[in-house]
Design an enzyme around this catalytic site. Structure first.
Site, PDB file in Angstrom:
ATOM      1  CG  MET A 228      38.940  38.661  32.995  1.00 54.30           C
ATOM      2  SD  MET A 228      38.080  39.010  31.477  1.00 54.30           S
ATOM      3  CE  MET A 228      37.231  40.514  31.872  1.00 54.30           C
ATOM      4  N   GLY A 229      42.667  40.238  35.783  1.00 55.15           N
ATOM      5  CA  GLY A 229      43.670  41.219  36.171  1.00 55.15           C
ATOM      6  C   GLY A 229      43.044  42.549  36.545  1.00 55.15           C
TER       7      GLY A 229
ATOM      8  CG  HIS B 283      40.397  40.962  41.763  1.00 59.92           C
ATOM      9  ND1 HIS B 283      40.331  42.221  41.232  1.00 59.92           N
ATOM     10  CD2 HIS B 283      39.781  40.146  40.871  1.00 59.92           C
ATOM     11  CE1 HIS B 283      39.720  42.172  40.065  1.00 59.92           C
ATOM     12  NE2 HIS B 283      39.360  40.939  39.818  1.00 59.92           N
TER      13      HIS B 283
ATOM     14  CD  GLN C 236      35.133  36.888  30.230  1.00 61.65           C
ATOM     15  OE1 GLN C 236      35.711  35.842  30.460  1.00 61.65           O
ATOM     16  NE2 GLN C 236      34.679  37.639  31.215  1.00 61.65           N
TER      17      GLN C 236
ATOM     18  N   GLY D   5      33.509  36.109  43.330  1.00 65.13           N
ATOM     19  CA  GLY D   5      32.823  37.203  44.008  1.00 65.13           C
ATOM     20  C   GLY D   5      31.330  37.218  43.707  1.00 65.13           C
ATOM     21  CD  GLU D   6      27.613  36.883  47.987  1.00 69.11           C
ATOM     22  OE1 GLU D   6      27.105  37.995  48.257  1.00 69.11           O
ATOM     23  OE2 GLU D   6      27.550  35.897  48.747  1.00 69.11           O
TER      24      GLU D   6
ATOM     25  CB  SER E 199      33.798  47.047  38.672  1.00 68.78           C
ATOM     26  OG  SER E 199      34.036  46.810  37.288  1.00 68.78           O
TER      27      SER E 199
HETATM   28  O1  PAF Z   1      35.012  37.507  36.572  1.00 68.91           O
HETATM   29  C1  PAF Z   1      35.954  37.581  35.767  1.00 68.91           C
HETATM   30  O2  PAF Z   1      36.916  38.308  35.965  1.00 68.91           O
HETATM   31  C2  PAF Z   1      35.921  36.726  34.510  1.00 68.91           C
HETATM   32  O3  PAF Z   1      34.636  36.617  34.008  1.00 68.91           O
HETATM   33  C3  PAF Z   1      36.550  35.348  34.702  1.00 68.91           C
HETATM   34  C4  PAF Z   1      35.768  34.502  35.697  1.00 68.91           C
HETATM   35  C5  PAF Z   1      37.989  35.501  35.196  1.00 68.91           C
HETATM   36  C6  PAF Z   1      36.580  34.593  33.375  1.00 68.91           C
HETATM   37  O4  PAF Z   1      37.347  35.252  32.432  1.00 68.91           O
END
Ligand code: PAF
Length: 276
Positions: free
Chosen positions: A28-29, A35, A59, A147-148, A185
């Protein structure tokens, strides 16, 4: 060279040019070192890497942080370039949901989607699995790295891929932590100094649990010692999210709020005597 595309047509063209096995990292950037670890694992697992950057409205529940979720696309693309990502797919909402979100066909997780994060955030995993399924279809990867840190998400994506025959290898990537132990996060930027200090109780609880033969009790005690945190859940489950075993390897999972920011963490633990 990293190619940035915004439309599914440009993505399809770029995808057709990618050599060998293709890995995808869905995001989600607001990219951070967690990441980066996913991109590195993707590079090791395949010949070409696609990153997707999309803040998925499906979501987010009412009252969650959809509007204020950080969207630093230029910085995200720079990180992708630095990590050797070949293609970044950053669609707008109308590109991904061209027929709107009302009446959308969705992917619903099994019962494990209604526990833990799913219990606190109804519809969350339907949103996640639906967008991940769409992104898998659009990017057509051989491998996907998750990621875990989002352990339940990882487990449910694995199940979706297995149950719905996606034929994609799911590779997990260990959680990356700040120097003080807090799991990375994109939401950590919301924390004030005082909240950030309170959030420390989460990695402390993880350490305490990992050092104990009674991991749940140890984690509960560490969390209870921090009045600045509101614990949503702290639990120990089997690695497949089922009931915790009487003894042996298991997973500690924690969700707690520091101010208005919801933080999650998890780690492998062992129930009972380590020598048993
Ligand atoms: O983990 C995330 O960043 C999001 O839940 C994902 C997997 C990109 C789905 O929008």
């Amino acid at each position: 060279m990293t190619l940035l595309v915004h439309t599914r047509a440009d993505l399809a063209r770029a995808r057709a040019e990618l050599p060998g096995r293709v890995a995808v990292v869905t995001t989600m950037g607001a990219l951070h070192d967690g990441h980066r670890a996913n991109f590195r694992k993707a590079r090791q697992s395949a010949d070409s890497v696609i990153a997707t950057v999309f803040v998925n409205p499906l979501q987010f529940g009412p009252g969650e942080d959809l509007d204020r979720y950080p969207r630093p696309l230029d910085a995200d693309v720079a990180i992708c370039a630095d990590e050797g990502v070949d293609v970044v797919f950053a669609p707008v909402e109308a590109e991904l949901y061209p027929n709107g979100r009302g009446g959308l066909t969705t992917v619903h997780a099994g019962p494990d989607g209604d526990i833990l994060e799913g219990a606190s955030r109804p519809g969350f995993f339907t949103g996640v699995l639906t967008v991940v399924a769409k992104l898998f279809h659009l990017t057509r990867p051989d491998v996907a790295c998750f990621g875990e840190k989002d352990f339940q998400q990882l487990a449910l994506v694995r199940r979706m891929v297995r149950d719905l025959d996606f034929g994609i290898e799911i590779v997990s990537v260990e959680t990356v932590r700040e120097a003080d132990g807090l799991a990375l996060s994109s939401r950590n930027v919301y924390l004030s100094e005082a909240e950030r200090a309170a959030a420390q109780a989460i990695p402390h609880a993880v350490h305490a649990a990992q050092a104990s033969s009674e991991p749940l009790a140890a984690a509960e005690k560490a969390l209870a010692a921090e009045p600045g945190l509101v614990v949503d859940y702290v639990t120990v489950r089997a690695n497949d999210l089922g009931e915790a075993p009487a003894s042996g390897p298991a997973r500690l999972l924690i969700a707690a709020k520091a101010g208005t920011t919801r933080l999650i963490d998890n780690a492998p633990v062992r129930i009972g005597d380590p020598d048993a």
